[in-house]
Design an enzyme around this catalytic site. Structure first.
Site, PDB file in Angstrom:
ATOM      1  N   GLY A  45     -27.285  -5.420  10.839  1.00 46.15           N
ATOM      2  CA  GLY A  45     -27.771  -6.788  10.670  1.00 46.15           C
ATOM      3  C   GLY A  45     -28.760  -6.978   9.531  1.00 46.15           C
ATOM      4  N   LYS A 493      12.090   0.569   3.698  1.00 37.96           N
ATOM      5  CA  LYS A 493      13.471   0.094   3.793  1.00 37.96           C
ATOM      6  C   LYS A 493      14.113   0.895   4.920  1.00 37.96           C
ATOM      7  CE  LYS A 493      17.844  -0.366   1.496  1.00 37.96           C
ATOM      8  NZ  LYS A 493      18.809   0.511   0.856  1.00 37.96           N
ATOM      9  N   GLY A 554      27.589   2.215  -2.329  1.00 39.12           N
ATOM     10  CA  GLY A 554      28.232   3.047  -3.348  1.00 39.12           C
ATOM     11  C   GLY A 554      29.697   2.711  -3.588  1.00 39.12           C
TER      12      GLY A 554
HETATM   13  C1  FAD Z   1     -22.189   0.826  10.982  1.00 38.93           C
HETATM   14  C2  FAD Z   1     -22.148  -0.477  10.251  1.00 38.93           C
HETATM   15  C3  FAD Z   1     -23.325  -1.042   9.776  1.00 38.93           C
HETATM   16  C4  FAD Z   1     -23.280  -2.248   9.111  1.00 38.93           C
HETATM   17  N1  FAD Z   1     -24.454  -2.844   8.707  1.00 38.93           N
HETATM   18  C5  FAD Z   1     -24.414  -4.047   8.099  1.00 38.93           C
HETATM   19  C6  FAD Z   1     -25.619  -4.690   7.724  1.00 38.93           C
HETATM   20  O1  FAD Z   1     -26.707  -4.177   7.971  1.00 38.93           O
HETATM   21  N2  FAD Z   1     -25.545  -5.892   7.092  1.00 38.93           N
HETATM   22  C7  FAD Z   1     -24.346  -6.491   6.810  1.00 38.93           C
HETATM   23  O2  FAD Z   1     -24.353  -7.557   6.214  1.00 38.93           O
HETATM   24  N3  FAD Z   1     -23.189  -5.899   7.167  1.00 38.93           N
HETATM   25  C8  FAD Z   1     -23.196  -4.695   7.796  1.00 38.93           C
HETATM   26  N4  FAD Z   1     -22.024  -4.079   8.153  1.00 38.93           N
HETATM   27  C9  FAD Z   1     -20.765  -4.677   7.721  1.00 38.93           C
HETATM   28  C10 FAD Z   1     -20.290  -5.772   8.635  1.00 38.93           C
HETATM   29  O3  FAD Z   1     -20.413  -5.363   9.979  1.00 38.93           O
HETATM   30  C11 FAD Z   1     -18.822  -6.093   8.321  1.00 38.93           C
HETATM   31  O4  FAD Z   1     -18.658  -6.335   6.949  1.00 38.93           O
HETATM   32  C12 FAD Z   1     -18.398  -7.342   9.081  1.00 38.93           C
HETATM   33  O5  FAD Z   1     -18.661  -7.174  10.453  1.00 38.93           O
HETATM   34  C13 FAD Z   1     -16.933  -7.636   8.856  1.00 38.93           C
HETATM   35  O6  FAD Z   1     -16.613  -8.722   9.672  1.00 38.93           O
HETATM   36  P1  FAD Z   1     -15.102  -9.164   9.912  1.00 38.93           P
HETATM   37  O7  FAD Z   1     -15.148 -10.348  10.787  1.00 38.93           O
HETATM   38  O8  FAD Z   1     -14.407  -9.234   8.608  1.00 38.93           O
HETATM   39  O9  FAD Z   1     -14.442  -7.896  10.664  1.00 38.93           O
HETATM   40  P2  FAD Z   1     -14.687  -7.384  12.131  1.00 38.93           P
HETATM   41  O10 FAD Z   1     -16.059  -7.703  12.596  1.00 38.93           O
HETATM   42  O11 FAD Z   1     -14.295  -5.951  12.161  1.00 38.93           O
HETATM   43  O12 FAD Z   1     -13.668  -8.254  12.977  1.00 38.93           O
HETATM   44  C14 FAD Z   1     -12.304  -8.146  12.809  1.00 38.93           C
HETATM   45  C15 FAD Z   1     -11.629  -8.580  14.092  1.00 38.93           C
HETATM   46  O13 FAD Z   1     -10.248  -8.763  13.826  1.00 38.93           O
HETATM   47  C16 FAD Z   1      -9.513  -8.304  14.930  1.00 38.93           C
HETATM   48  N5  FAD Z   1      -8.165  -7.947  14.484  1.00 38.93           N
HETATM   49  C17 FAD Z   1      -7.811  -6.967  13.633  1.00 38.93           C
HETATM   50  N6  FAD Z   1      -6.482  -6.935  13.485  1.00 38.93           N
HETATM   51  C18 FAD Z   1      -5.983  -7.920  14.237  1.00 38.93           C
HETATM   52  C19 FAD Z   1      -4.665  -8.379  14.509  1.00 38.93           C
HETATM   53  N7  FAD Z   1      -3.601  -7.812  13.953  1.00 38.93           N
HETATM   54  N8  FAD Z   1      -4.502  -9.416  15.365  1.00 38.93           N
HETATM   55  C20 FAD Z   1      -5.576 -10.023  15.936  1.00 38.93           C
HETATM   56  N9  FAD Z   1      -6.850  -9.614  15.714  1.00 38.93           N
HETATM   57  C21 FAD Z   1      -7.043  -8.579  14.872  1.00 38.93           C
HETATM   58  C22 FAD Z   1     -10.282  -7.096  15.427  1.00 38.93           C
HETATM   59  O14 FAD Z   1      -9.977  -6.807  16.793  1.00 38.93           O
HETATM   60  C23 FAD Z   1     -11.716  -7.555  15.223  1.00 38.93           C
HETATM   61  O15 FAD Z   1     -12.224  -8.148  16.389  1.00 38.93           O
HETATM   62  C24 FAD Z   1     -22.047  -2.889   8.872  1.00 38.93           C
HETATM   63  C25 FAD Z   1     -20.871  -2.332   9.376  1.00 38.93           C
HETATM   64  C26 FAD Z   1     -20.923  -1.138  10.077  1.00 38.93           C
HETATM   65  C27 FAD Z   1     -19.644  -0.564  10.636  1.00 38.93           C
HETATM   66  C1  DXP Z   2      19.416   3.356  -2.941  1.00 39.93           C
HETATM   67  C2  DXP Z   2      19.793   2.552  -1.786  1.00 39.93           C
HETATM   68  O1  DXP Z   2      18.992   2.134  -1.014  1.00 39.93           O
HETATM   69  C3  DXP Z   2      21.227   2.325  -1.598  1.00 39.93           C
HETATM   70  O2  DXP Z   2      21.592   2.974  -0.448  1.00 39.93           O
HETATM   71  C4  DXP Z   2      21.448   0.845  -1.554  1.00 39.93           C
HETATM   72  O3  DXP Z   2      21.950   0.472  -0.356  1.00 39.93           O
HETATM   73  C5  DXP Z   2      22.203   0.375  -2.746  1.00 39.93           C
HETATM   74  O4  DXP Z   2      23.595   0.445  -2.609  1.00 39.93           O
HETATM   75  P1  DXP Z   2      24.522   0.624  -3.928  1.00 39.93           P
HETATM   76  O5  DXP Z   2      24.303   2.023  -4.359  1.00 39.93           O
HETATM   77  O6  DXP Z   2      25.910   0.338  -3.447  1.00 39.93           O
HETATM   78  O7  DXP Z   2      24.012  -0.363  -4.931  1.00 39.93           O
END
Ligand code: FAD
Ligand code: DXP
Length: 652
Positions: A45, A493, A554
């Protein structure tokens, strides 16, 4: 209620943006996989633009602007949560003291005050005996990030932001430069606009160069017998900081480790922190330990955040805040809300656009310009006026100007392959992971033969007969791309081909493997028979494209599946890449004229008598076909219709 804005990720950045967007009138939904796993809970923080000695001017400007917003922002949040007993964010403009063990050469920094040994000991009694002096940064401060995030969530709730925890976004579906929905573990969500704030995990959704940087932390408690707080300023040492909270906790951090998402505290990590902390402020040695934890900072290669537009009109990025995400929350929320609600781009944002990392993609150049149109020797200055503007090809959020992909197999030698890849103008080259890994004949040195800083690698699972094999090889492919410098490449792919005679893909195995790989964060480009139902199912599970075959691999038979490819194109919301079987440029053009988004051609180029020349011809044909598609073909008629006017003719 419609979702005006859907936010993916509910850490401090997602929540801060959600609240700001709601305050400006948008309906907002936040989807979050795991609220408790956010780095935002793990941080210290500190609000430390000055103490952090940020070398990049734009970043320093951004950080200072955010620090200046903090007081008003936290007051506004307190007002929004009045009566909810949660309105204390612990914001404290306490200043930061940075003690040093060696006298610096220059003590003339304008933002900091140099304190000699006596002065620093007056500012903060009890520092280690070997501290020779230090810097005083009066404008820096701190916030209790855990309290702040609770307040933010309460504020979001009270404003009507819908926060859904436990929802994992598995894929972002796109069509013609727009996001059309996000696939989650509970179904499809749609919105007008999407904001990606998934912190260190963002790379599982789109190929952005954000990696986790682990930080271990611990906290001590001020012993009960001390009536006054012994520390009232943040101490910012070398590789250590000590952040005293008003609630008697003392936060100590932090390690910075490039170990992926490896969980847990380690004895080594905690030992280093304790040693450095005790050296800086010796009496900590006897304070009770309160808690140990760790978190994952979202780090970009240049340690600056990724803010602003993506290649999709309705997708905005706010991620990669690395070690300053808590500090940057208010300015990020302001600039992103300006951008989404008012289309107002603060000039500072240009410094944080994701394209600064892009070697392959471009957001500005129209796609059709990449091949020089043939001019019969005459340079026609007006030709550029005739080029129909086109959007780039976007696959899983990555943008490409060329719509032709090629392969590396079947060439007579590596030089021919290199020349052909260049002549084809392609930006994506597919590589058979198994053949490269086993150094199969013709694949020795192949990985090194191309410049992977310019060409996007598309690892393929050729040679895999089952879904399980393909999944395993896809994972190897991701590692291979990483080893070759494409850290953020999650493309695969997918080929599941049990039959060696016709090389026809197994639809069931392909679907099974695709589902699993999408869950693992791959951008999956499945090679399929031209089956419209299968194409739809693959789209529904979150594939990045579909790649229906024109004819067997191919075979060079040309477009044998036209009718089905037409249906696939008509129904697809993801790019359709016609793959395999194309034998001549006319067939390449024909597939593009149908409306295919791109082509993959290998054998027809590699087996031509002059492979580089054929590659160039395919390049031109792809562009010609695309341009014809955009230009709009004339309708077909059953009978002739004279080209010259019928009126005014001389009658006999
Ligand atoms: C140890 C430590 C100390 C730090 N100290 C500081 C500090 O002193 N001052 C400061 O400014 N910053 C500090 N930071 C940095 C700061 O904490 C981060 O930059 C900030 O929290 C990033 O916020 P965010 O919301 O981008 O990511 P996060 O807080 O990581 O939130 C991301 C959220 O996205 C969710 N999520 C991810 N993928 C998916 C998905 N596919 N679908 C749905 N949800 C998903 C996750 O579950 C998570 O809840 C520190 C960080 C760490 C780790
Ligand atoms: C390299 C590759 O991924 C091929 O298997 C692709 O399907 C292209 O097919 P052709 O070689 O017939 O262009």
């Amino acid at each position: 209620m419609t979702n005006d804005v859907l936010i993916i990720g509910g850490g401090i950045i997602g929540l801060a943006c959600g609240v700001e967007l709601r305050l400006r009138g948008a309906n907002v939904t936040v989807l979050c996989r795991d609220f408790t796993a956010a780095a935002s809970h793990a941080a210290a923080g500190m609000l430390a633009p000055d103490a952090e000695n940020i070398p990049n001017e734009a970043m320093l400007d951004l950080c200072r602007r955010s620090r200046n917003l903090y007081l008003d922002w936290t007051q506004k949040l307190a007002e929004l949560t009045t009566g909810k007993d949660l309105n204390n964010t612990g914001y404290w403009s306490c200043g930061i003291l940075a003690p040093v063990y060696q006298q610096p050469k220059d003590t003339g920094d304008k933002t900091a005050y140099w304190l000699d040994q006596d002065a620093i000991n007056q500012y903060q009694p009890g520092l280690g005996a070997d501290v020779v002096g230090g810097w005083w940064y009066p404008e820096d401060g701190q916030v209790d990030n855990r309290a702040l995030i609770k307040v933010l969530r309460t504020a979001a709730d009270s404003l009507g932001v819908v926060f859904q925890d436990g929802i994992t976004v598995a894929a972002i579906s796109q069509q013609q430069g727009k996001v059309i929905g996000v696939q989650t573990n509970t179904g499809l969500f749609r919105a007008d606009h999407y904001l990606l704030t998934a912190g260190a995990w963002v790379n599982q959704l789109l190929p952005l160069p954000v990696r986790p940087r682990k930080g271990q932390m611990l906290s001590l408690r001020v012993p009960d017998f001390l009536t006054e707080l012994p520390l009232t300023r943040v101490l910012f040492g070398e590789n250590i900081y000590i952040v005293p909270r008003r609630n008697r906790s003392i936060i100590i951090g932090a390690t910075s480790e490039d170990v992926g998402f490896t969980a847990d505290n380690t004895p080594g990590g905690i030992q280093n922190l304790l040693q450095s902390a005790i050296r800086l402020y010796p009496q900590l040695e006897n304070y009770p330990i309160q808690e140990l934890w760790w978190g994952f900072r979202p780090a970009t290669p240049d340690e600056l955040p990724i803010l602003g537009h993506s290649d999709c009109d309705n997708l905005t990025f706010a991620t990669g805040h690395h070690r300053n995400g808590i500090l940057l929350a208010p300015i990020t929320a302001t600039l992103i809300a300006d951008l989404i609600c008012e289309q107002k781009a603060d000039p500072l944002l240009a410094n944080f656009h994701y394209s600064r990392f892009s070697t392959v993609s471009s957001t500005t150049t129209p796609m059709l310009i990449h091949a020089t149109p043939a001019t019969n020797g005459h340079r026609n200055p007006e030709i550029s006026d005739l080029i129909v503007p086109d959007s780039p090809l976007i696959i899983a959020g990555k943008s490409f100007k060329s719509r032709l992909m090629t392969g590396t197999g079947k060439y007579r030698n590596i030089q021919e392959m290199q020349q052909s890849v260049t002549a084809s103008g392609c930006q994506i080259v597919t590589v058979a992971v198994r053949r490269v890994q086993t150094n199969a004949p013709g694949h020795e040195g192949l990985a090194e033969a191309l410049d992977w800083s310019k060409i996007w690698m598309l690892p393929n699972t050729a040679g895999c007969q089952t879904a399980e094999e393909a999944i395993r090889v896809a994972r190897l492919g991701r590692e291979m791309a990483k080893l070759l410098g494409q850290e953020d490449n999650n493309f695969v792919k997918l080929e599941v081909i049990p039959d060696a005679k016709y090389l026809l893909p197994d639809p069931i195995g392909t679907l099974q493997a695709a589902e699993q790989l999408v869950k693992e964060g791959f951008a999956v480009l499945p090679y399929i028979n031209a089956d419209p139902m299968l194409a739809k199912r693959l789209e529904e599970v979150g594939c990045a494209t579909v790649m229906p075959l024109a004819a067997p691999i191919g075979s060079g038979q040309g477009l044998k599946t036209t009718a089905n490819i037409q249906i696939i194109i008509e129904n697809a919301n993801i790019p359709v890449v016609v793959d395999a079987g194309i034998g001549a440029p006319s067939e390449a053009a024909e597939a593009m004229e149908l409306g295919a988004d791109a082509l993959l051609i290998n054998s027809a180029i590699a087996l031509a008598e002059n492979a580089p020349a054929m590659a160039y011809a395919m390049n031109l044909a792809t562009v010609a076909g695309r341009m014809a598609y955009l230009a709009g073909r004339m309708p077909m008629k059953n009978y002739a219709s004279a080209s010259s006017p019928l009126t005014g003719t001389i009658t006999g």
